[in-house]
Design an enzyme around this catalytic site. Structure first.
Site, PDB file in Angstrom:
ATOM      1  N   CYS A   1     -13.839  35.734  -6.070  1.00 39.33           N
ATOM      2  CA  CYS A   1     -14.660  35.892  -4.871  1.00 39.33           C
ATOM      3  C   CYS A   1     -15.896  36.728  -5.192  1.00 39.33           C
ATOM      4  O   CYS A   1     -16.351  37.533  -4.379  1.00 39.33           O
ATOM      5  CB  CYS A   1     -13.866  36.499  -3.721  1.00 39.33           C
ATOM      6  SG  CYS A   1     -13.091  38.089  -4.099  1.00 39.33           S
TER       7      CYS A   1
ATOM      8  N   ALA B   1      -1.590  38.639  -4.162  1.00 39.85           N
ATOM      9  CA  ALA B   1      -1.860  39.331  -2.895  1.00 39.85           C
ATOM     10  C   ALA B   1      -3.255  38.987  -2.373  1.00 39.85           C
ATOM     11  O   ALA B   1      -4.184  38.796  -3.170  1.00 39.85           O
ATOM     12  CB  ALA B   1      -1.731  40.840  -3.098  1.00 39.85           C
TER      13      ALA B   1
ATOM     14  N   ASP C   1      -6.613  33.770  -9.456  1.00 42.14           N
ATOM     15  CA  ASP C   1      -7.656  34.318  -8.587  1.00 42.14           C
ATOM     16  C   ASP C   1      -7.872  35.743  -9.090  1.00 42.14           C
ATOM     17  O   ASP C   1      -7.216  36.677  -8.636  1.00 42.14           O
ATOM     18  CB  ASP C   1      -7.199  34.281  -7.131  1.00 42.14           C
ATOM     19  CG  ASP C   1      -8.288  34.726  -6.158  1.00 42.14           C
ATOM     20  OD1 ASP C   1      -9.353  35.164  -6.629  1.00 42.14           O
ATOM     21  OD2 ASP C   1      -8.062  34.641  -4.944  1.00 42.14           O
TER      22      ASP C   1
END
Length: 445
Positions: free
Chosen positions: A371, A257, A318
């Site tokens: 991130c 997501a 991720d």
């Protein structure tokens, strides 16, 4: 830099400002607090104009919170209660950064102070400080226009960045907060991007990545209804772009997501399995797939505990992280994140990497990215992983590799991984860490 369009229509007033205060307090209370607050029924009951104004005001305040607090601190002999500080912040963000008349910024803030016993005794102080800033500005001494980079972000974070990257880099990273971010789009194909570039007022950042200068609802933009692009920061698109053509490759996207990387993988020709443990986030991936016209095998599952014995050519992780690299669009992460969060998330990443390694086929790749700007969630994780897994080696990337896929050459580190910093690209980008880890063709475990 011009002020963003946050002008106030006649029917928007006190309710929007009160809602903005609620958003700011929620954002500072905990991670995800801002997102929860904008989904609260009380906030959703406001008119569309009130919601838009409140959200814009709150995000601007969070973007300039460090600078505004510095201005307040210099004008206080004794700090009042938190409610008074919040009102001063609200008044100053309107004076400094919004298209609100000065008299309205002052008068509405004083009126808000009259609402409660906690703030009523301080309305004279609030009025005096706001008008004092206005007088300074009229005299050419505007304290809100020239930011001190060291005051823009929480001091503990600035010190971490300074140690990790050096003071000049840390200052550059902090100053990105003062820029309103543009919208980056990833395209299914390069020809689609070339066809729509003018209509989207876009600048090409990579073969299929465009930065649009448009504002407003993306659903009204050219190409949205065709399903030929999706919103995705340029940095977030880099991990998959680096992989090139994936025709006939099998890929598992372990923390998929909102789905941007899943769409990229499909556009590159891969057969994709996508996981997310949240039903609502998985639904969002499914909706994006339907709009773009792609299909993937979706599972609602935890990435670490997913019961599936298949091996994949590429495993994309991720990983959940502190998300400190996303502060350009989500400035609340700066004020809600605590040092303990980083250590806790690093432990999660450690476990996810070990689990992901078991899913990589002989000769396949594990792509690890976050991130986060924190080394514990990037460089340290990869070094520790390579010590634990002798059958993996780092695929070293070069400045030429980065340039070919739209990443700044400065993001390539001597070790061969990518460390994308927010100020390395004109107009900014999300902070990202990316490492490619290749499994030996002949060894398992």
């Amino acid at each position: 830099m011009s002020k963003p369009d946050t002008s106030e229509s006649p029917d928007i007033g006190m309710k929007a400002r009160i809602a903005a205060l609620d958003l700011i307090r929620a954002a500072q209370a905990k991670r995800s607090g801002f997102d929860e607050a904008v989904a609260n029924p009380a906030f959703l009951a406001l008119s569309e104009g009130e919601r838009s104004f409140a959200r814009a005001m709150a995000l601007l305040l969070l973007r300039r919170l460090g600078q505004i607090d510095h201005v307040i601190d210099k004008r206080l002999k004794k700090e009042p209660n938190d409610e008074v500080i919040d009102l001063l912040r609200l008044g100053l963000v309107q004076i400094g950064y919004m298209n609100v008349p000065d008299f309205a910024a002052v008068s509405t803030t004083v009126k808000l102070a009259e609402r409660t016993n906690a703030t009523r005794p301080y309305k004279g102080l609030i009025n005096a400080i706001l008008r004092g800033v206005l007088r300074d500005r009229a005299a050419g001494r505007d304290p809100l226009t020239k930011p001190d980079a060291t005051k823009l972000v929480p001091d503990w974070l600035f010190q971490r960045w300074k140690i990790a990257y050096g003071e000049d880099e840390a200052r550059g990273m902090a100053l990105v907060l003062t820029e309103e971010p543009a919208t980056d789009l990833s395209f299914k194909t390069a020809p689609d991007m070339a066809r729509l570039q003018e209509a989207l007022q876009g600048e090409a950042l990579a073969p299929s990545v465009l930065r649009s200068s448009l504002r407003g609802d993306v659903r009204d933009w050219a190409g949205y209804g065709e399903g030929v692009w999706w919103v995705q920061d340029a940095s977030a698109s880099t991990p998959v772009n680096l992989l090139g053509d994936l025709t006939d490759k099998t890929v598992i996207d372990l923390c998929a997501a909102p789905g941007g990387k899943t769409l990229q993988l499909l556009a590159a020709g891969a057969t994709v399995v996508a996981l997310d443990r949240s039903k609502n986030r998985l639904k969002r991936i499914d909706e994006n797939l339907a709009r773009i016209g792609y299909q993937a095998e979706l599972h609602m599952a935890d990435a670490e505990g997913f019961d599936d014995s298949r091996k994949f050519d590429i495993v994309l992780l991720d990983a959940p992280c502190s998300a400190t690299g996303t502060y350009r669009r989500q400035p609340d992460v700066l004020w809600a994140t605590r040092p303990a969060d980083i250590a806790k998330l690093a432990d999660v990443q450690h476990r996810l990497l070990d689990s992901a390694a078991d899913r990589v086929a002989n000769g396949g790749e594990l792509v690890y990215c976050t991130c986060s700007l924190e080394r514990e969630e990037g460089e340290t994780q990869v070094l520790a992983f390579l010590r634990r897994h002798k059958d993996f080696e780092l695929v070293k990337m070069t400045p030429e590799d980065a340039a070919a896929h739209g990443a700044p050459a400065a993001s390539v580190r001597p070790e061969g991984w990518l460390r994308l910093l927010p100020h390395q690209r004109s107009g900014g980008q999300d902070g990202f860490f990316i490492a490619r880890l290749k499994r030996s063709p002949s060894r398992q475990g």
